[in-house]
Write an enzyme that holds these catalytic residues in place. Structure first.
Site, PDB file in Angstrom:
ATOM      1  N   GLY A   1      37.386  41.274  43.825  1.00 19.34           N
ATOM      2  CA  GLY A   1      37.730  40.566  45.179  1.00 19.34           C
ATOM      3  C   GLY A   1      36.656  40.749  46.168  1.00 19.34           C
ATOM      4  O   GLY A   1      35.572  40.844  45.887  1.00 19.34           O
TER       5      GLY A   1
ATOM      6  N   HIS B   1      30.422  35.050  43.188  1.00 21.07           N
ATOM      7  CA  HIS B   1      31.622  34.863  42.516  1.00 21.07           C
ATOM      8  C   HIS B   1      31.918  33.389  42.134  1.00 21.07           C
ATOM      9  O   HIS B   1      32.516  33.071  41.232  1.00 21.07           O
ATOM     10  CB  HIS B   1      32.795  35.489  43.195  1.00 21.07           C
ATOM     11  CG  HIS B   1      32.661  37.058  43.127  1.00 21.07           C
ATOM     12  ND1 HIS B   1      32.523  37.613  44.487  1.00 21.07           N
ATOM     13  CD2 HIS B   1      32.856  38.117  42.485  1.00 21.07           C
ATOM     14  CE1 HIS B   1      32.478  38.931  44.425  1.00 21.07           C
ATOM     15  NE2 HIS B   1      32.581  39.178  43.189  1.00 21.07           N
TER      16      HIS B   1
END
Ligand code: PAF
Length: 285
Positions: free
Chosen positions: A31, A37
């Site tokens: 996260g 990402h």
């Protein structure tokens, strides 16, 4: 985007995906997502029919309880970002879904987890190997994507896949950087604005070492120069700077292009631990 918090509905969903002859790409994350990402998600989307991203702050890979406590958790924002890039599936389990009982399994990757990160974070790669194995079993992906910034992690996971015969292909995706060179990292969120400026020293050190070594600089001397360069920044502490064979992570004492050397650096800016790396030679050469 389909969102799952539990394993069994996710597995049922993916069973249907596989039955329809579709391929699955996995992007495991902890996260606090950033553009780095998202570049993994876009690599997965380009090569697979369905992309599954996981958001799970894995307690077994933290050897420092304060680091686990302070790790940024931004699930609502992460969910929005994943929707925006049209990720197909998000798996965001609670800790007890992944670890219903305290795990007793320990993984030993030999030399690969004894050098560099392994020296400073004992047990870290055992935890990474454990959670990644679980995610591979749960998702059964055709392809899995990891960032180059964690190169040692990629080497460890490559060994895991080979030794445990996971039927999937691994992909390492190049590190994205801020305009001043700072490698994108979820941990950057914890830096104050003055620390944020200091943090570029790791990139500057890698660039300096890359140039010096390409011009036939001596490794021992370059290591001393890197240590001096980092020591000039108040509030920054170097943990290690190594030149390693990128495949087996043997620390090198002489530069040889055949070893595809990678320069790896780690250290603290205040309380925040950062890592970065750079191949000595352009790997496409
Ligand atoms: O690289 C990371 O974010 C983590 O180590 C991973 C691979 C998601 C396992 O928790």
């Amino acid at each position: 985007m389909e969102i799952f918090k539990e394993i069994s509905p996710l597995k049922a969903f993916l069973r249907d995906v596989r039955k329809a002859g579709k391929t699955i790409g996995l992007v495991p994350t902890m996260g606090a997502l950033h553009r780095g990402h998202l570049s993994l998600i876009s690599a997965s989307k380009a090569a697979n029919d369905v992309t599954v991203s996981t958001v799970f702050v894995n307690p077994t890979q933290f050897n420092n309880p304060a680091d686990l406590l302070n790790y940024p958790r931004t699930l609502d924002k992460d969910t929005e970002m994943l929707k925006e890039v049209r990720c197909d599936v998000l798996f965001a389990p609670e800790t007890n879904e992944i670890y219903p009982t305290t795990s007793t399994i320990k993984l030993d990757f030999g030399h690969l987890d004894k050098v560099m990160e392994g020296k400073f974070r004992p047990g870290h790669f055992s935890g990474v190997g454990l959670v990644v194995s679980k995610l591979f079993h749960i998702v059964e992906p055709d392809n899995a994507y990891f960032g180059q910034k964690d190169w040692q992690q990629f080497a460890v996971i490559t060994r895991l896949v080979e030794e445990l015969n996971f039927p999937l292909k691994l992909h390492s995706i190049p590190t994205l950087r801020e305009p001043d060179g700072l490698a994108l990292s979820s941990r950057n969120l914890r830096l104050s604005s003055s620390q944020r400026k200091l943090a570029t020293v790791f990139y500057r050190a890698l660039q300096f070492a890359q140039q010096a070594l390409q011009q036939k600089g001596d490794i021992k001397r370059v290591k001393t120069q890197v240590a001096e360069l980092v020591a000039r920044e108040d509030g920054v502490k170097l943990e290690y700077f190594e030149i390693a064979d990128s495949k087996n992570l043997n620390v090198l004492e002489n530069v040889d292009k055949a070893n595809q050397p990678i320069l790896c650096i780690a250290g603290f800016v205040g309380e925040v631990r950062l890592i970065d790396n750079m191949f000595l030679y352009n790997t496409n050469e």
